[in-house]
Motif scaffolding. Sequence first.
Motif, PDB file in Angstrom:
ATOM      1  N   ASN A 105     -46.626  -6.911  11.751  1.00  0.00           N
ATOM      2  CA  ASN A 105     -47.050  -5.844  12.655  1.00  0.00           C
ATOM      3  C   ASN A 105     -48.560  -5.788  12.819  1.00  0.00           C
ATOM      4  O   ASN A 105     -49.060  -5.254  13.817  1.00  0.00           O
ATOM      5  CB  ASN A 105     -46.518  -4.504  12.156  1.00  0.00           C
ATOM      6  N   ALA A 106     -49.308  -6.331  11.861  1.00  0.00           N
ATOM      7  CA  ALA A 106     -50.763  -6.322  11.944  1.00  0.00           C
ATOM      8  C   ALA A 106     -51.333  -7.624  12.489  1.00  0.00           C
ATOM      9  O   ALA A 106     -52.546  -7.743  12.661  1.00  0.00           O
ATOM     10  CB  ALA A 106     -51.361  -6.052  10.556  1.00  0.00           C
ATOM     11  N   SER A 107     -50.479  -8.611  12.791  1.00  0.00           N
ATOM     12  CA  SER A 107     -50.968  -9.927  13.204  1.00  0.00           C
ATOM     13  C   SER A 107     -51.657  -9.866  14.568  1.00  0.00           C
ATOM     14  O   SER A 107     -51.106  -9.287  15.523  1.00  0.00           O
ATOM     15  CB  SER A 107     -49.805 -10.915  13.262  1.00  0.00           C
ATOM     16  N   PRO A 108     -52.834 -10.488  14.694  1.00  0.00           N
ATOM     17  CA  PRO A 108     -53.507 -10.577  15.997  1.00  0.00           C
ATOM     18  C   PRO A 108     -53.093 -11.810  16.790  1.00  0.00           C
ATOM     19  O   PRO A 108     -53.564 -12.022  17.912  1.00  0.00           O
ATOM     20  CB  PRO A 108     -54.983 -10.660  15.602  1.00  0.00           C
ATOM     21  N   ASP A 109     -52.219 -12.634  16.216  1.00  0.00           N
ATOM     22  CA  ASP A 109     -51.815 -13.900  16.832  1.00  0.00           C
ATOM     23  C   ASP A 109     -50.833 -13.635  17.969  1.00  0.00           C
ATOM     24  O   ASP A 109     -49.808 -12.984  17.775  1.00  0.00           O
ATOM     25  CB  ASP A 109     -51.161 -14.788  15.762  1.00  0.00           C
ATOM     26  N   LEU A 110     -51.146 -14.154  19.168  1.00  0.00           N
ATOM     27  CA  LEU A 110     -50.263 -13.996  20.324  1.00  0.00           C
ATOM     28  C   LEU A 110     -49.703 -15.331  20.809  1.00  0.00           C
ATOM     29  O   LEU A 110     -49.192 -15.425  21.919  1.00  0.00           O
ATOM     30  CB  LEU A 110     -51.013 -13.315  21.473  1.00  0.00           C
ATOM     31  N   SER A 111     -49.774 -16.379  19.974  1.00  0.00           N
ATOM     32  CA  SER A 111     -49.218 -17.683  20.338  1.00  0.00           C
ATOM     33  C   SER A 111     -47.694 -17.611  20.348  1.00  0.00           C
ATOM     34  O   SER A 111     -47.100 -16.680  19.791  1.00  0.00           O
ATOM     35  CB  SER A 111     -49.696 -18.750  19.353  1.00  0.00           C
TER      36      SER A 111
END
Length: 302
Positions: A105-111
């Motif tokens: 939920n905190a991941s900034p990854d949008l790949s």
Amino acid sequence: MRYDIHQTTAYSYAWPVPVARHVVRMVPVDRPNQRVLSSHFTVEPEPVEWTETSDFFGNRVVHIRIETPHTSFTVHTGARVEVEPPPAVDAASGPSWELVRDTANASPDLSPRSPVHQICPSPAVPLSEPITRWAGESFPPGRPMLAGAIDLMNRLHGEFTYDPRATDVSTPPLEAFHMRRGVCQDFAHIMIAGLRGLGLPAAYVSGFLRTKPPPGQERLQGADATHAWVAVWCGEEIGWQGLDPTNALIVATDHVVLAVGRDYTDVAPIGGVVLGSGRQKLDVAVDVIPIPPEPLPVEGPA
């Protein structure tokens, strides 16, 4: 393990169809632990337009337009695919499910392979309090993520009955959950709904199962058509792990990935618009044939 895959999908229509547009996702692509050595794809009747693209999740998508009046539409696909076993993982180790939830939920990854795309409701998998509560029984405080997901898979397999007549492609997960019956699509959607309800990333995977099991082993459910299972994200180090609730299997070399998405609507083998009226009939035939390994060369005398 190498496989030759052959699939024929045939629609027959009660009345001639003058115009049709189809979106087809029926050819596998290279994935982690999977390599496509060759592939072919044909349709009947001949289309006037053919465009190939890849969607956000890397699935091969073919857009076709047919303007010849027709009473049938047939897709033939074939591929030779090499599948390697994934690295062994100890389900009792790894991060807790709470840590996985918070990390995702905190991941900034949008790949495309990021867990953030697989934690929210999707068109065919809304969140459901009864399913979430049921799934939560597999995740007591501090339990390792993969151990909890495997327990959920085994409970689903043990409590639900594989029944092709109980549901159809539009059956909501909650309805199948209450019936405790369905097919691989239903099993995958229910498991995904339960995991996402807990804030855990889970993706829908479509693909194929080997149709000829090793000697002494039973034929797997879903081997006669496109199959479906779940990919569960278990943290940065372990990553995505495939779990097949229909057969209570950790995905290894018996499964060939065709497409990945949030739910069935992202990976439907054939979609589109048909201009016409009357009923239609669908027939699907799938063969996943293991290719024996080539014998090692025999060295002659020195």
